[in-house]
Write a protein that holds these residues in place. Structure first.
Motif, PDB file in Angstrom:
ATOM      1  N   TRP A 222      12.090  -6.123 -24.487  1.00 18.21           N
ATOM      2  CA  TRP A 222      12.681  -5.458 -23.280  1.00 18.21           C
ATOM      3  C   TRP A 222      14.182  -5.645 -23.321  1.00 18.21           C
ATOM      4  O   TRP A 222      14.585  -6.658 -23.821  1.00 18.21           O
TER       5      TRP A 222
ATOM      6  N   LYS B 250       6.438   0.627 -18.601  1.00 17.47           N
ATOM      7  CA  LYS B 250       7.358   0.875 -19.642  1.00 17.47           C
ATOM      8  C   LYS B 250       8.894   0.281 -19.048  1.00 17.47           C
ATOM      9  O   LYS B 250       9.791   0.220 -20.048  1.00 17.47           O
ATOM     10  N   LYS B 251       8.926   0.236 -17.868  1.00 14.55           N
ATOM     11  CA  LYS B 251      10.198  -0.379 -17.215  1.00 14.55           C
ATOM     12  C   LYS B 251       9.829  -1.411 -16.249  1.00 14.55           C
ATOM     13  O   LYS B 251       8.778  -1.549 -15.805  1.00 14.55           O
TER      14      LYS B 251
ATOM     15  N   ASP C 144       4.092   3.246 -15.168  1.00 16.68           N
ATOM     16  CA  ASP C 144       3.508   3.261 -16.799  1.00 16.68           C
ATOM     17  C   ASP C 144       3.843   2.171 -17.449  1.00 16.68           C
ATOM     18  O   ASP C 144       3.429   2.025 -18.611  1.00 16.68           O
TER      19      ASP C 144
ATOM     20  N   GLU D  42      13.825  -1.861 -20.116  1.00 19.10           N
ATOM     21  CA  GLU D  42      12.870  -0.827 -20.725  1.00 19.10           C
ATOM     22  C   GLU D  42      12.482  -1.397 -21.948  1.00 19.10           C
ATOM     23  O   GLU D  42      13.174  -2.145 -22.720  1.00 19.10           O
ATOM     24  N   PHE D  43      11.055  -1.169 -22.219  1.00 21.26           N
ATOM     25  CA  PHE D  43      10.388  -1.724 -23.350  1.00 21.26           C
ATOM     26  C   PHE D  43      10.755  -0.722 -24.560  1.00 21.26           C
ATOM     27  O   PHE D  43      10.481   0.342 -24.644  1.00 21.26           O
TER      28      PHE D  43
END
Length: 176
Positions: free
Chosen positions: A41, A20-21, A18, A35-36
């Motif tokens: 980040w 996001k990581k 996804d 992680e965002f």
């Protein structure tokens, strides 16, 4: 954005599905998960090793990470995300330095590329990772990386011997 915190060379980096990581592998004996959060980040988890980490890859749904250690450790490690932390659930000890490891698209297999001129296929059986196939070349060169195709029926492996091998799964065997 620049990801910071590594204390030595970064050898690989990958987004989860996804986006996001990010997982990174570093020669400072660590894999890190970023992680965002908000607008930046953040390093949220550190996966410790006893030797440099050559590669770190998420499985498709981002619930597992496979890492490959270099030098004396010579391990492929599987990390599961449970209770908001990453836990090393399986450690596969090999005879040679591991250059890369990754999950198959369906998450039922792991491949590793090694300095001993082999690509190993591990399958998840009875909650244990078993080495089911060892694919090799006789030229004495190391495999620097190996990757599955999208349906997991082919493996492409890059060799330090100036060539690339393609293995295809036919009749329950990997054929070059």
């Amino acid at each position: 954005h620049t990801l910071v915190g590594m204390e030595y060379s970064v050898s690989s980096a990958q987004f989860n599905s996804d986006g996001k990581k990010i997982v990174t592998a570093s020669y400072d004996y660590k894999a890190r998960v970023f992680e965002f959060i908000g607008d930046e980040w953040k390093n949220t988890h550190i996966l410790d090793h006893i030797d440099p980490v050559r590669s770190a890859r998420f499985n498709f749904d981002g619930t597992k990470i496979v890492t490959a250690s270099a030098a004396g450790d010579k391990t492929v490690r599987v990390w599961n995300f449970r209770n908001n932390k990453w836990t090393n659930t399986h450690t596969l000890k090999l005879a040679s330095v591991i250059r890369s490891a990754e999950f198959s698209p369906d998450g039922t297999k792991i491949i590793s590329a090694s300095d001993d001129s082999t690509v190993r296929v591990f399958e998840l059986r009875n909650n244990m990772w078993k080495n089911t196939h060892t694919l090799g070349i006789d030229d004495g060169y190391s495999f620097s990386s190996a990757r599955f195709n999208l349906d997991g029926t082919k493996i492409v492996a890059a060799s330090d011997g100036y060539d690339t091998k393609v293995f295809e799964f036919i009749d329950n065997e990997w054929i070059n």
